[in-house]
Design an enzyme around this catalytic site. Structure first.
Site, PDB file in Angstrom:
ATOM      1  N   HIS A   9      -4.958 -51.414  15.956  1.00 15.85           N
ATOM      2  CA  HIS A   9      -4.636 -52.796  15.959  1.00 15.85           C
ATOM      3  C   HIS A   9      -6.009 -53.682  15.709  1.00 15.85           C
ATOM      4  O   HIS A   9      -6.921 -53.398  16.614  1.00 15.85           O
ATOM      5  CB  HIS A   9      -3.902 -53.117  17.164  1.00 15.85           C
ATOM      6  CG  HIS A   9      -3.334 -54.330  17.243  1.00 15.85           C
ATOM      7  ND1 HIS A   9      -2.313 -55.204  16.631  1.00 15.85           N
ATOM      8  CD2 HIS A   9      -3.797 -55.600  17.835  1.00 15.85           C
ATOM      9  CE1 HIS A   9      -2.029 -56.084  16.808  1.00 15.85           C
ATOM     10  NE2 HIS A   9      -3.071 -56.823  17.600  1.00 15.85           N
ATOM     11  N   ASN A  39      -7.765 -47.634   6.222  1.00  9.87           N
ATOM     12  CA  ASN A  39      -7.919 -46.789   7.583  1.00  9.87           C
ATOM     13  C   ASN A  39      -7.493 -45.358   7.507  1.00  9.87           C
ATOM     14  O   ASN A  39      -8.010 -44.289   7.967  1.00  9.87           O
ATOM     15  CB  ASN A  39      -7.197 -47.396   8.752  1.00  9.87           C
ATOM     16  CG  ASN A  39      -7.938 -48.375   9.158  1.00  9.87           C
ATOM     17  OD1 ASN A  39      -8.975 -48.144  10.152  1.00  9.87           O
ATOM     18  ND2 ASN A  39      -7.606 -49.795   9.272  1.00  9.87           N
TER      19      ASN A  39
END
Ligand code: GRF
Length: 195
Positions: free
Chosen positions: A112, A16
């Protein structure tokens, strides 16, 4: 428009983080990465950050034992020294204390791998499969004092397929995380610069 200096905090692989660093190279992106910080010396993402020309630093939480705030004071000092005005947590696996969260309030976001408010915490993919959910996904949210609880910035939904395992579901969600995180960071930074 001037770009807002931001830091990325990681604990591991850093895929990410890469999505954020690459997005920031695009023309017109509202942020400039100034630091990648890991709490684990063995985080693969540290080397990847260097390959992307972004300064990287490890502050090993183990050196601070149970004193979370002492660890976070070092992290906070390093972030400020880097000039970061915004922080993106990307697979950062330490719960942050209210002291740190309040210091960075409105300037701290997290990704998340679930459709929050469902499945805060760990093992999100397994929990979605066990519950028989037809949909899973990922969420980017502001960080507040609760775990995986702050205001949601954006989400992407993906289907849960028959026969999915936690691994196959995670593999379907991860590319969506890489799409979502730059988009959400852009939104948060744009919001911040218009405040
Ligand atoms: C991602 O699934 C992220 O949502 C979660 O931890 C994982 C980190 O992966 N918080 P990576 O280090 O970004 O590859």
């Amino acid at each position: 428009m001037s770009r807002i200096p931001f830091a990325v905090m990681i604990s591991g692989r850093g895929s990410n983080m890469v999505a954020l660093l690459e997005a920031a190279q695009e023309k017109g992106f509202p942020g400039l990465p100034v630091l990648v910080l890991s709490n684990r010396p063995d985080a693969k993402g540290l080397a990847t950050a260097r390959e992307h020309g972004v300064p990287s630093l490890c502050i090993d939480h183990k050196e601070y034992g149970a004193n979370r705030e002492a660890f976070e004071r070092q992290v906070d000092a390093a972030l400020r020294a880097s000039g970061a005005q915004f922080v993106a947590l990307a697979g950062f696996m330490r719960v942050l204390t209210p002291w740190f969260v309040n210091r960075w309030s409105g300037r701290l976001i997290n990704i998340h791998p679930s459709l929050l408010p469902k499945y805060k915490g760990l093992d999100t993919h397994a929990r979605a499969i066990e519950a028989g959910d037809k949909e899973a996904g990922c969420t980017v949210h502001y960080v507040n004092e609760g775990v995986d609880e702050g205001m949601i910035i954006d989400q992407i939904r993906v289907p849960v397929l028959d026969g999915d395992t936690p691994e196959t579901l995670a593999a379907r969600i991860l590319p969506k995380e890489h799409e979502l995180y730059p988009r959400a960071l852009k939104k948060a930074l744009t919001r911040m610069s218009s405040r």
